[in-house]
Structure formats: C-alpha cells, structure tokens
Write a protein that holds these residues in place. Sequence first.
Motif, PDB file in Angstrom:
ATOM      1  N   UNK A  78       0.890  -1.266  -0.028  1.00 59.42           N
ATOM      2  CA  UNK A  78      -0.033   0.122   0.052  1.00 59.42           C
ATOM      3  C   UNK A  78       0.972   1.260   0.144  1.00 59.42           C
ATOM      4  N   UNK A  79       1.833   1.092   0.951  1.00 53.02           N
ATOM      5  CA  UNK A  79       2.864   2.510   0.957  1.00 53.02           C
ATOM      6  C   UNK A  79       3.669   2.647  -0.327  1.00 53.02           C
ATOM      7  N   UNK A  80       4.141   1.552  -0.909  1.00 46.98           N
ATOM      8  CA  UNK A  80       4.787   1.527  -2.098  1.00 46.98           C
ATOM      9  C   UNK A  80       4.004   2.469  -3.174  1.00 46.98           C
ATOM     10  N   UNK A  81       2.836   1.735  -3.278  1.00 50.16           N
ATOM     11  CA  UNK A  81       2.152   1.996  -4.434  1.00 50.16           C
ATOM     12  C   UNK A  81       1.533   3.416  -4.332  1.00 50.16           C
ATOM     13  N   UNK A  82       1.305   4.016  -3.153  1.00 48.21           N
ATOM     14  CA  UNK A  82       0.922   5.579  -2.799  1.00 48.21           C
ATOM     15  C   UNK A  82       2.183   6.391  -2.966  1.00 48.21           C
ATOM     16  N   UNK A  83       3.219   5.835  -2.379  1.00 48.24           N
ATOM     17  CA  UNK A  83       4.575   6.592  -2.738  1.00 48.24           C
ATOM     18  C   UNK A  83       5.049   6.922  -3.970  1.00 48.24           C
ATOM     19  N   UNK A  84       4.801   5.596  -5.088  1.00 44.29           N
ATOM     20  CA  UNK A  84       5.338   5.568  -6.376  1.00 44.29           C
ATOM     21  C   UNK A  84       4.375   6.725  -7.054  1.00 44.29           C
TER      22      UNK A  84
ATOM     23  N   UNK B  19      14.966  10.286  -6.155  1.00 49.22           N
ATOM     24  CA  UNK B  19      15.216   9.243  -5.208  1.00 49.22           C
ATOM     25  C   UNK B  19      15.236   9.838  -3.703  1.00 49.22           C
ATOM     26  N   UNK B  20      15.684  11.078  -3.602  1.00 51.00           N
ATOM     27  CA  UNK B  20      15.562  11.480  -1.922  1.00 51.00           C
ATOM     28  C   UNK B  20      14.005  11.486  -1.757  1.00 51.00           C
ATOM     29  N   UNK B  21      13.486  12.460  -2.657  1.00 56.37           N
ATOM     30  CA  UNK B  21      11.849  12.463  -2.231  1.00 56.37           C
ATOM     31  C   UNK B  21      11.142  11.202  -2.064  1.00 56.37           C
ATOM     32  N   UNK B  22      11.653  10.113  -3.044  1.00 62.60           N
ATOM     33  CA  UNK B  22      10.998   9.024  -2.781  1.00 62.60           C
ATOM     34  C   UNK B  22      11.227   8.430  -1.467  1.00 62.60           C
ATOM     35  N   UNK B  23      12.227   8.509  -0.977  1.00 63.07           N
ATOM     36  CA  UNK B  23      12.714   8.073   0.394  1.00 63.07           C
ATOM     37  C   UNK B  23      12.063   8.673   1.494  1.00 63.07           C
ATOM     38  N   UNK B  24      12.126  10.035   1.367  1.00 64.37           N
ATOM     39  CA  UNK B  24      10.974  10.815   2.244  1.00 64.37           C
ATOM     40  C   UNK B  24       9.535  10.382   2.249  1.00 64.37           C
ATOM     41  N   UNK B  25       9.323  10.099   1.265  1.00 73.04           N
ATOM     42  CA  UNK B  25       7.608   9.559   1.100  1.00 73.04           C
ATOM     43  C   UNK B  25       7.415   8.607   1.880  1.00 73.04           C
ATOM     44  N   UNK B  26       8.477   7.468   1.858  1.00 70.97           N
ATOM     45  CA  UNK B  26       8.276   6.268   2.547  1.00 70.97           C
ATOM     46  C   UNK B  26       8.095   6.431   4.031  1.00 70.97           C
ATOM     47  N   UNK B  27       8.831   7.499   4.641  1.00 73.13           N
ATOM     48  CA  UNK B  27       8.921   7.689   5.915  1.00 73.13           C
ATOM     49  C   UNK B  27       7.656   8.883   6.011  1.00 73.13           C
ATOM     50  N   UNK B  28       7.632   9.900   5.119  1.00 71.17           N
ATOM     51  CA  UNK B  28       6.884  11.084   5.650  1.00 71.17           C
ATOM     52  C   UNK B  28       5.320  10.764   5.338  1.00 71.17           C
ATOM     53  N   UNK B  29       5.075   9.827   4.744  1.00 72.17           N
ATOM     54  CA  UNK B  29       3.574   9.698   4.127  1.00 72.17           C
ATOM     55  C   UNK B  29       2.296   9.591   5.183  1.00 72.17           C
ATOM     56  N   UNK B  30       3.131   9.327   6.757  1.00 67.02           N
ATOM     57  CA  UNK B  30       2.103   9.173   7.745  1.00 67.02           C
ATOM     58  C   UNK B  30       0.926   9.831   7.864  1.00 67.02           C
ATOM     59  N   UNK B  31       1.359  11.312   7.673  1.00 70.61           N
ATOM     60  CA  UNK B  31      -0.194  12.056   7.921  1.00 70.61           C
ATOM     61  C   UNK B  31      -1.094  11.667   6.870  1.00 70.61           C
TER      62      UNK B  31
ATOM     63  N   UNK C  68      16.206  -0.337   4.141  1.00 67.42           N
ATOM     64  CA  UNK C  68      16.536  -1.261   3.016  1.00 67.42           C
ATOM     65  C   UNK C  68      16.048  -0.438   1.885  1.00 67.42           C
ATOM     66  N   UNK C  69      14.849   0.154   2.173  1.00 69.61           N
ATOM     67  CA  UNK C  69      14.167   0.696   0.924  1.00 69.61           C
ATOM     68  C   UNK C  69      15.135   1.897   0.398  1.00 69.61           C
ATOM     69  N   UNK C  70      15.698   2.749   1.346  1.00 70.31           N
ATOM     70  CA  UNK C  70      16.641   3.678   1.120  1.00 70.31           C
ATOM     71  C   UNK C  70      18.175   3.202   0.156  1.00 70.31           C
ATOM     72  N   UNK C  71      18.421   2.158   0.859  1.00 69.75           N
ATOM     73  CA  UNK C  71      19.641   1.663   0.036  1.00 69.75           C
ATOM     74  C   UNK C  71      19.237   0.999  -1.119  1.00 69.75           C
ATOM     75  N   UNK C  72      18.073   0.365  -1.588  1.00 66.10           N
ATOM     76  CA  UNK C  72      17.653  -0.113  -2.606  1.00 66.10           C
ATOM     77  C   UNK C  72      17.532   1.296  -3.666  1.00 66.10           C
ATOM     78  N   UNK C  73      16.900   2.249  -3.445  1.00 64.96           N
ATOM     79  CA  UNK C  73      16.931   3.506  -3.810  1.00 64.96           C
ATOM     80  C   UNK C  73      18.063   4.113  -4.343  1.00 64.96           C
ATOM     81  N   UNK C  74      19.078   4.150  -3.448  1.00 62.26           N
ATOM     82  CA  UNK C  74      20.504   4.552  -3.998  1.00 62.26           C
ATOM     83  C   UNK C  74      20.938   3.871  -5.035  1.00 62.26           C
ATOM     84  N   UNK C  75      20.697   2.649  -4.922  1.00 59.38           N
ATOM     85  CA  UNK C  75      21.271   1.469  -5.812  1.00 59.38           C
ATOM     86  C   UNK C  75      20.549   1.831  -7.276  1.00 59.38           C
ATOM     87  N   UNK C  76      19.462   1.968  -7.113  1.00 56.41           N
ATOM     88  CA  UNK C  76      18.470   2.223  -8.433  1.00 56.41           C
ATOM     89  C   UNK C  76      19.159   3.456  -8.979  1.00 56.41           C
TER      90      UNK C  76
END
Lengths: 278, 535, 323, 535
Positions: free
Chosen positions: C106-112, C244-256, C291-299
């Motif tokens: 759910x979070x990944x689809x929303x963030x993407x 990539x940075x904003x995607x990592x931010x989304x994973x954490x920041x989408x709480x609200x 893990x997500x952030x590391x994956x994103x950096x790799x991507x």
Amino acid sequence: MKRRLNSKNPASLIIGLVVLAILAIAILGAPLLAPYDPVAQNAAERLEKPSEKHWLGTDRFGRDILSRTLHGGQTTLLSSLLALCAALAIGLLVGMAAGMFHGSALDHILMRIIDVLLAFPFMVFAMVIAGLFGTGLVHLLLAVVSVWWVSFARLTRSVVLHAKNETSYAAAKVLGASNLAIMRKELLPKAISPVLILATFELGTLILSIAALSFLGLGAQPPAPEWGSMLADGRAHFFQAPHILIGPAAFIVATVLAFNLIGEGLRDRLDPYEKLEL
Amino acid sequence: MSSDNRAEALEVKGLQVAYEQNGRRTTVLNSLDFKLGKGEILVLLGESGSGKSTIAKAVTGMLPPSARIGGGSLRVGAERIPDLGKPGIPWERIRGRGIAMLFQDAQSALNPVMKIKDHFKESLLYHGLASAEGAAAISVAMLERLNFKDVRHILECYPFQLSGGMCQRICLALALCLEPAVLVADEPTSALDTVSQKEVLDLLRKLQREMGLTVLLITHDIAVANAVGNRVIVLNKGVIEEEGETRTVLTRPGSAYTRELLAARNRIARPARGLPPAAGKPVLEIVRLSKTFGGKKRVLRQVDLTLNEREILGILGQSGCGKSTLAKCVAGLERPSEGRILLRGADIGHLKGKARRETSKRIQLVFQDARASLNPGRTALQLVQEPLQYLRIGGKEEREALAAYYLHEVGIADEALTRRPPQLSTGQCQRIAIARALVLRPDILICDEAVSALDMSVQAQILELLQRLQRQFGFSILMISHDIRVLRAFCHHIAVMSNGSFGERKQESGRLHESRQPHTQLLLKCAGDMEDGLV
Amino acid sequence: MHTVLLRKLLEALLTLFFATLIIFALIRLAPGDPVRLMLGHPGEIAAQGTSAYDEKVAELRAELGLDRNIAVQYVTWLGRLAQGDLGTSIFTGKQVGSEIAARLPATVTLSLSALLVQIALGLIFGMVAALRSGKLADQLIRVACVALASTPAFVVGLVALALFAVKYGVYEISSDFSAARLWLPALTLGVLGAPQLVRIMRANLLTEFGKIYVSSAQSRGLDRKRVVRHAARNALIPLVTMVALSFAGLIGGAVVIESIFSWPGIGKYALDSILVKDYPVIQGYALVAVLMVVLIHFLVDVVYSALDPRIHHKGEAGREEKA
Amino acid sequence: MRKLWSVVLLGLSLAVAGCSGGNSNTGNGSPASSSPAGSATQSEASPSPQASGAEPQELVVIGQEINASLDPVKPLTSSYLRNIGAGEALFKVNAGGEVEPSLAESATEVDPTTWEIKLRPEVRFWSGKAVNADAVIASLERSKSLDLQAQPFLNDLTITKLDDYTLQVRTNREHLPVPLNLSYYQTIIHNDEASHEDVATMDLTGMYKVTEFAPKQKMVLAINEDYWGRKPTIPTVVFEEISDEQTRVLSALSGRSHVTLNVPVSSLTQFKDNKEVYLSAAPAASTQTIYLNLSQPQLQDVRVRQALSWGADRDELVILAAEGQSTPVTTWLGSNPAYAAAKNAVYSQFDADKAAGLLDEAGWLKESDGIRYKDGKPLTVRLMTWGGDKALGEALQSQWTRIGVKAEVQHGDYSLIETARESGDWDASIEAWSTFGEEYAVLSGQYSSDGGANYGGYKDEETSRLLEELKKAGDPQSRHDLALQINERVAQQAPVISLFPRPQVTAVSGSLQGFEEHFRQFENVVNANLTLTAQ
C-alpha cells in the motif's frame, strides 16, 4: 529564446528584505502592536470569525489569534532559525570534511551515517529525546537538529567535490595552504550560498514539523503561543473554524517567501561566478 | 536558400551594440559596416575586447540579454533585416540554413548525452533535408569528406570520448550539412593544439575550394589569419583600423595599430637569451616517473627528466600527452604511481601534510587561467600575501612590504594594488599570480600554459617579464606549452612529449629541427606552414 | 563493473548494520515499557492490588526475552533475522514480517504514484518557470511553491477529502487498499512534494540554458521546443538524485496522508507501534525503511549511468561529481 | 506551446481549488447560510457512493480503533467483538443500566454467598459445539488466567458445575452482584479448545460470524445462520478503523458509514444542517478526573487540594474543553446515572473567593506577580495531560493561574505520565475511569490504599473503614448509601478533582433504523432489530 545568464535581479533581494523587515517589526513589536493579551482566555468570545474586534478571529479559548500570531512569531522564528543555523553549521562541517577527504574511510562512514539518518523515522528520534530530556520546544529543536543537518551535509559535499576540480583549489594547495585553510578560504565561501538557499526552503518544513510533533508533547508547551502548535491545535476545529489556521499559516508563508527571495537575491550577489544553482 | 547572383553573401551596415551591467552602459561597436563576398574567407582580427565576437553574435542573434543593439542592418542571401535592434526577427529562419556558427570550445558545443549520429539526424530531419535513413548516409559522406577514418565508430561515440580537434571537425560537418550561405567561426582553433589547428584550417581552405564555402573567421592569432584568410579586417576597440587582402595587410600594414600587433608577435619570434645555464648542477631530477588514473588509464610512462640551476626548460606536447599531469606531480598536486621526484637529491614525490607544504617554498606553479586561480573577493595586495599567511612567514607589515615589492617587480601600478580581479585585465591577473608565486623565493617556477590564453601583445610582455625576473632572482623555469613558437623563443632546452613519454633527451631549442622523432618533425612542420609568408 | 557492485553491496550491509544497531538501542531509551503499556491500558475497572499485575508483567517480559540485557537481545534478534524471522509483535502477537508484507505494497504504491505526480508537476512547472524566468508566470509559480511548501499536510488532505468525498461524493472514505481509492491521496501527496522538484528543475534548466551546446543547437536553426529538449535532457540527470531523495522521504513521511485517508500503509502501522513501543515492529519497520533507501540509492546509480553516458564510462568518480 | 499552457492552467487551478475548497466562504457572515464558516461541507442530498438500487446489504460501522487480534483474552479485543455482535457474555446491561440474561437463561441468589445460573440448552458455538456448563467454566477460567482485566470480575467467584446446564457460583463476599460481574465484555464466552488466532478457527456464539479480519484495519462479519436468539436481518457488517477524527466525521457526512463512533466534540457544528445524519450524544459513565500526587509537599495540605477544586470553573471547562457536550460533576461517582444525585455535592458551584480564602488559610500568600508563595517557594502545579485532554489542561491552567497557582501544562505521550509516576516526579495528571459497575470493586480500585488507580498515594482511615463496611454490605440500598458516603468523603478530602463525564458522541445515518443509544458506547452497537432502508 532569451538566454538568462546569471545577471543580477536586485528586485527579489529588495522585496525579500522589505517583507522580512515588516515581519520583524510586527513580531518584535508584538507587546505594543498586539491588541489583546495572547494568553487571556475568554469563554464568551469562543471561535469568533474574523471581525472588527478580532481581525483574525478567536480560537477555542476565545484568545485573539492576531495577538497570538504576533507573540508566537518570537518563539517560532527565534527557535527555528536557531535550530536551522545549528543544523547548517553541522551540515557544512560534515559536508566539507566528507568532500575534502573524498574516498577516505571518514567519507564513507559519514555517508553511511547520512544514509541511515535519511531513512530513519524522525518520529522515533523525537520520541526518544522527549523521553530522555523531557518535552518542550528546546528538546524538539534538539531532535530537529540531530536529523536536519543531513540534507545540508549532502549538498555541501557535492559542492566541495565540484570545487576540487577548479583552479582556485589547486592554486591554494600549491601555495602551501593546509586542509583547514583550504576549507575556510576556498570551500566554505562556495558552499555557503547554495546551502543558504536550501535553508530558506527547509525553514518552512521545519516550522511545520513542530506542528506535526506537538501531539507527542514536543514543541512549545501550552499556553505559550507558537505557530506550529497553533496549527496543530487548529486542526480539531478545521471545518468549524478554519480561520484559526489562517493567521499562523499566512505568517509562515510570508516568512519562508521572504527568506527564499533573499536567498535567491543573495546567490546572485555573493557568487558572480557561481554556476552551481540549486 | 536560393543562391543570389550578386557577389555579397553577407552585408552588415551601421551595426551599433552596447552592454549594460548593473546600471553602467559600455558601447562596444559603433556603426560598423563590412561585406563578405561569396566563396571568400574574411578574417576579423583583433585582441580581446575589440568587439570581434560581439559582431559574430550580433549577426546570428545570439547576443546575451545584457546586450543593447543600437542599430544596424543585415542582409544574408535573400533575407533582409533592416533593424537588428527591433524584436521579432525570424532568427530561426536565418540560423542554420542562412548563417551557421562554429564555437571556440568544440567539445562543449555538442550535447554531452547525445551520440554524434543523433546530432546529425536531428538537424537533417528538422530541416527536411533527408529522411531517417538518408540522414545516416549524408552524415557518413560529410564526415569522410572531412578526413575522418572509421566513421561508423565515430557516429556511435559521445562527445566526451573524442578529442577537441575531432569535435571541431564534427561541428563543422554538422554546420555544412545544412548548406549554409555563410559560416561564422568564432576563434574555432584557439583551444586546439598546433596539429589539430592546422588540420581544421586546411579543411576550411579545401571546402572553400571545393564547395565555395563563405567563412567569417574571428581570431586574435595573426598566424591563423595568415594561414587561411583571403581578406582581413583589423579591429581595435570596435573600430576597423584596416581592411584589405591578407598578404598586403600582414606584410605591409597600413595602420600603426597593425604594425604594433605584428611587432609584438615578432618579439616572440626572436629568441632573447637569459643567463647561460650552470652546466651539470641539477636542481630537479625526475626518475622513471609513471602515473595511472583509475587503474586503467596510463598517463605517464617511465618519464626521466633533469632541470638544472637557472635553466628554462620547455616541455612541448599536444593536449592529452600528459605534460600537465607531469607538472601537477612535480608541484605536489598529484601523487605519482611509480618513480621518484628528486629536489636537490631529496625525493618529494610521496610527501604528505606538513612536509609536502614545505616544498611549496621550493616549487611554485602558475596556471593557464590566471583569473580563476585568484579569489575574486580579494585585492592584489591581499592575494600576494596568501602564501605568506598559509606558511606563517613574517609579521603583518613585513608581509605587506614583501607583497608590495613583488607586485612592483612584476609591473603592477600602485593604484592597482587595491583592485580586485574582476576589475583587472587578464594580463594583470597573470602578473599578480606570478608575484604571488615568487614571494616565497622558489627554486623552480612551473608555468603550465601560462601565456596561451593571452592576447599576442600581452603574451610577449609576460614572457619578457619572466625572463627578467629569472635573471634577477635566478630560479629555474619549467615551461609547459603546446605552442612551439613560444618555447623556441623563450627556453634554453625543449623536451617533446607524446602520449606519456619523452621520445628523446631534451635538446637545444635552436637545434630542435635536428630531432629524429617523427612527432617532433610533425609539430615543426605544422608551426612552419603557419609561418610562411610572414616576415 | 562487478567490483563496484560488490563494494556497493558491502556499503549497503554496513548501512543496514548501523541502522539496526542505532534503532535497537534508541527505542529502549524511549520512555515507557511495551508490556506495561499493553497490559496497563486503562480498561474498565482498576484492578485492586497490583501484585497480580506485577507478576503478569514480569512473566510477559520473560516470555518476550525483554529482561535479558540489550546485547543478548540484539544478537538473538539478528540471529532470527538471518533466517528471515522479524519476530512477533508484542501487541497483536502476529508475525512482524507478515504484517509489514501486508502493508508495504500500500505504501509503495501510494509513494510511487505520488512520485509520478510530483515529477509531472515538477517538470511542467519547472519548465514554465525556467522559460518564463523573471516574468509573471515564474513569480506566480514561486509564490505557489512557497505557499504549498509552508502549508501543513493535513490542511491540503482534509480540504481534498471534504471536497471530493463529501461535497461531490466521488471518493469513498474507507480503510481499503484499492486502486479506486489511490488517486486522491496520491494527488495530495504529489502536490505537497512538488515544490521541491519545481525549484530544482528550474535551477537546473537555467544552468543548462547558459551552456554552449544550447547555443550551438540554436545556431543550427532548431526551433525553441527542440533546443529546450536538449537542455531538459541534461537538466533531468541531477534530478534523479532529488527524486530518489523525495521517494525515500515519502516512505517515511506519508504518515500524515496515510492517517487522513486511512490508507492501510506501513506509515500508520509504524506510528501506532511507535506510540505503544512495540519494539519488534519498530525494529522491523526501521529495517525495511533503511532497506528501501539503500535500494533506491542503488537504483539511482543504475538510472544515472543509463541516463548519463559520462558516468557509465567514467564509473564511480563521474557519479560522485554529479551527485 | 499552446498545449503546454493548457496543462499548466489545469495544474494551477487544481492546486488552488485544493487549497481553498474547504474554507471558501470564511467571509464573515455569509448571507446564504446562517451556519458558521465550515458550511462548505453543507451537503445537500449528496449521493452516497454505493447507492445501489437494491436494499443496501452492508452495515458500515466506523470506530476510532478496532481490535488488534481475534483472541478475546488479548486487551480490548473482547470489547470490539462484543459491540459488533460477534461475542456474548452470560449477561448484558441494557440501555437503562439493568442487568439482563443473555447467554444465561436466569440467575437466582440461593444464599448471601451462592448463586445458581441456568444456561440455555439450545445455544451452540459457531462450530456447533454445545455451550454447556463445562464449556462456560473452561471459557471463564481461560479469561481469568490470561486476561488481566477480567480478574476484578472473576477473582471473587468460584464456579462449579451442578449439571450440564446449571452452574453454582460461590462468592467470597456477601451479596456480590454475580450477574453484573458476568455481564462485562471481558467475561465473553468463547470455545477454549479453539485457536482464536485465525478467522477460520475462532469460535464464539454471537449473531454475526467474523469472515474477514485485518488487524487494526477492518473486520467483516456475516449472519450466524444457526444463532440461538432472534437472527439479525442485515446480511453483512463492516467494522473499520479510521483513527483520524476529521476523516471519521467526513465519512459520516459522506453517507458511507451508518454508525460512526467517537465523533469529536469539536466537529458537532458540521452536522447541524445535515438532514441524513443525526447525533446521539450521551455523556459516558466515566469521569474526567484530575489525580493529585499527595506525596508532593505543596499538595499534602487538604485545604490546597480543596482550593484547587473550588477554583475550577467546571461550567467553563465543559464549554472550552467539551464544546458543551457534558454537564459538570463535582464528585467522582456523579457520572454514574444511578448516582446522579451526587453530581454537585460538596463543591456546589465555582467559588474563586472560597478557594482564595482556603489558600490564604493554608499560608500561601499572593504576591505582586499574582502568584502565591509560602516561605519563599511558589505554589506550583505541573499538570500532565495526554491524548485529547490538551485543551482541558490549558483551560485548567488558565483558571488556576487566576487564583494564584503557578500552573504548568505538560502535554505528551501516555508513556511519559507512566514514567513520571514511577519516579514520583509529578504533581497532577488527568484520566477517566469508568464509574459504572459493582460499587465496591469500582471504589476500592480508586481509593483503597492499594487501588490500581490510586496514583496519588491516598490513605484515609475513614475511607478505608467505609470501604470495609461496603465490602460486607448486604442489600443494594445500604450499598448505595455507603457508596454515596465514600464518594462524599473522597470529594471532601480531594485526593482527586472530578470535572465532568467524558462526552461521547455517535453519528448515526438516517437510513439506519433500530439503533439503541447506550450509555456505554462500545457496548452493543449492533443488535438484532437493526434495518437499513435505501437512501
């Protein structure tokens, strides 16, 4: 298509300074300008819409929002600017160190720490600091600074990596400058302007994060007026009395806009050669 | 573009341009007229600040936003623009098919993330000169015509994979594919080394013969004008000093200014001798020095070299041959992969921290881009004191005195002492850089292409200054350059480097032509051809 | 190429190790004991005499191994992690791994999808702001960006909900994870995150406009659209890191946004577990986030070298400069 | 470029619409509607998303929180299973507060310490297993051993089997209201042999069976076909958690949810002009209470505590903190309907002067800065609040400051309050415990020296003596009088300050008939005679 080189447009700097001056006068002059006592509750005048008596209306305790916004400005701006400068300083230092010794162990460790902090749920940090040191605005700023310097460090590092290819860096090295001297004289002036511009944008997010964390108890404790907690408290009455939010929100937007305009204006003024725009 | 039977390919009348920088408006061109005949190569010759590149930009509508066009009419082929100052000029119709343009820095004139073949395809398709397949064929033919060998491979490359010379020839091909009426070339060869320079200029003459190409060539280099121009216009501070057939202007100049230009150039031609080198007493020995970058690229291969007391040693080589890397290793900016650098017998190649900074007192380096090596925010006086501050030498007054003394020695006038680089000319910047290098009384001064970015007259002044200072303070000079003329006139000995190594031992600069190295002969021939016809 | 990959993998593992160590120690410093919080929830009647209560707490702490010292707990957690077992939640008693796996999509689809909206808005308005730089459109976009960046997320979220769910009734408020309910939170999150990208895109474009290859393209008589495309391709490359940075931010920041739209993502789940100090869940969540952030950096590295040939050929050094 | 502009305009209008939609008419006194600013959400007959033609088959219940697991012994799980109709206990409490048989058929008190309970033979678990004496005893034993919160109700009972469908309950106290104890949700009857981890294996007795479950997100239930009692008519029930207050309100306004629990008091005006949804606002039988820490020096003097109670203007607190949705209560039991008479005993109404007098008497004299001091130290009270009580804390802080108390509010997470209690470093905190239930259990939990909720360390012989008497009290009338006496004694000693019953608002859709208001909101939300009419 006209190619806009980095020619100077003083307009943004001047407008920014003017707006900031107005804000500063309004906020610092709060004790004189504020029509009411920001803390005095008055159950009779609860949740009144903006009117002659209360230009920005009143909150759930009947307190005048304009007065609270003006007085709140002092706490919010002072503390968030303080936090921002601390984060800026740490960011610059770490960024320069990482960039300067690029490829060394120090650089790798710092970058790993930056990765970790980027991914870290900020909430946990805030919670721990609230728990260990107690609630209140100062501790929130501690939490903010402990995570916020990361974006500045990343930016500084990339500026330093660029600067290392330039002639002035090589010239300083040849002339016998120590690493410290190079950092102070060559790298810092180049990093300051892009980081300053990033900081102007981070200011808005910082004030909003104070609002987001107030339910954890971080941020100014009641009844002290503070923009962040005013926004958070206004949420409960969002549909019944949206005017509660307009006061603080408008001031936040004005402040961030002012700093942003100044940042852009400064960049043109400070570094005529500056090619790196962020 | 319908060809016009009339003789002129391009005509400019009453061109008036000024620049506005925060409030101050400086006029650069004042009602300038000139004509360019069809199939003719017209050279606009002038020093920097003469307004020659402003003309190039004005006729292609590429002036920066701070430029203000006072007036002037342009006719190219059938297009007629009565007033260049009025907005709404259909430049898109004129550029490319009417007037094509070549830039000085060819490598950055190509899109870094696009393959060469896509550059061709885009232009040809856009102008409707070919279909998708046709475009490939045209580009291959054009590149072959411009002496490219394995064209298939070149088309698949990205710009950063090609040398400056190759990029310039590709830009030329790109321009010619659109069959422009006029080609405007702004300093097309000044960023190239002598061999590539000659190659591009020969090409221009060949295309003029074969295709009747019309070129407006802007340069500050008299040799280039001599090598390729049919007609020459000498420009000075926005005014045409002289105009005429190349041969007559460059050998029997009419105006005093042209004579001055030629005199300055000749000053470099005559070898003025410094102190005879103290034979046998080496100050610097480089022993089997190698350097590889990123484990793969071998830039220096087992280099051996000795520099004696008071000797001026020239290192000649094309761009990319490794001469700058050698300079950086000696100056301590790069750490050699193998081999040793002996300064009076002591190895300084692998020093670190404090010890490495100490060698700064013994070895100093002056850069090609003088202005970039100076901090724009500091005055001349402060700049020269920098090394003294870095190495904590002497007190405040003593440092100021030393700085003033050296600035005076390099010929900086007193009122310029408190000016900052943005308010100084490039020549003055280089003088300050030299003063800054000498204030530590080094044994060795390395000049890495120190004069190649300067105008001809300024070049001569700086070289003479260096000779005088060398005689006065007795330091040795390691002069790195791609310009054989400068080295021959200035150095005692010259060592020729090509792809990372010296073919043979250093030789007397006068007897360079006796060298058996094919590479050296090639360099001599290129320089020689550029000279014939000039006194 | 594979040595670079190996080094990257090692770096990723190091980052993960750092993260788990810090989170493991940190949450135990936070106030409140998960067991007491779970049991002590103010229910109906306060039990008289707390002896039974204390026994129960001690018993549960032993059962969960919370009474052993931190180092031992950390090692056992790592040991079980090696076999892919993230432990069980103190509160729900369910496998943390399965809980996160149920909520992560759910979070990944929303963030993407939010990221797509961000990129679209960033490109469009960044382009317009650069092309019209200095003119009215540019100033308008700047003010809109600043206003949006300074508006609390809950304001935009609640207004969107009030508008589309109540007034027009086109959006269903429920706690389902379904495509029909994705568009509004994604749009809100996208609009909130866009100002950052607009600013970067504008700055990058203006820098590229100043470069010689743009004038050279112009000199070939190409029209404005193609010349801008030349610049845009180069301006996009540094944007990749920003995205990539904003995607990592989304994973954490989408709480609200997740809590306002009751979107069953990992953000809300993490927030609940943080409040009740559900250690295994917080550890699992932090691990996945890092893990997500590391994956994103790799991507980012992969996308970078695909987009910018210079890096592809020059390898790591190239990317560092472009960072 | 036209295309680009149209996209831009769409984007801009979207963002602007997004921002201003909610508060478009904040202009003062918009003529059209008299309602305050938030009327933007004034919904005409807004079409509910699933306006399916046929009779709507799904009852949607929205709560602030739903269970995190299915096992009834896990904290709070049983309360949610009970209110959604999945789980049942032997008895239940009706809206009027009386205990009625549920799974049990009847209960008779044979002698002061023994009861006999007859079970209904026809009752089956979902799995079909008979709900006989053994099954009930096993279920209650499991709850007693695993669920800490069931212990207050089951510790005093020893249950034995007389025959397959009758139970004998021996109590260790006289006249213990066994049916009341066995009506609590913690005593829900479940098949102890079944594994209650998974939807498929869980085994309860309720009218609805759980078909789908996502922890703390959503639970879907269908009619239990062989239910022993009257079967409900609505085929499926959806029970969802929406933790955000405003979103819950919007879900009610949008017509999607038929029953919305925990509606925040601050959003009541949004429902004013809404014809489809009506509000049921019955203050809960639990009192918002300030717990004082009696070990703090300044709070040991009873006069100070009484002054704090006199100095709290409860009418203003109800308006400021509960939007008027409650009525003041000055004694703890006041919120229990059965003890409404004690609502404003002792502190009949707000009296600032009496408070001031008490404080002066206690030696805390007001100084120029408006704060009271005693031998140099100010009278400080740090009030810790959590969750939704921040506004209450702020209002109290302002009121206490008016009577000279240096009051501070520390709003934070519940864990902070717990840690402070453990360390003893706290003055006051706000919590709400239920006042409904068996008098002795409820009052001893609060005020006996080892009571679980006796945070402040209150020890008073008079109260303990009365509690002992209540423990042994036989008939309901003497229990009622003793409870009143204890309640008054406590209010008088003021270890706690009672303010008002917690407001409890539920939004019910007009299309739902048969919804029963209940003073314990989370008790039976779902009942058999609920019906849904098409919108």
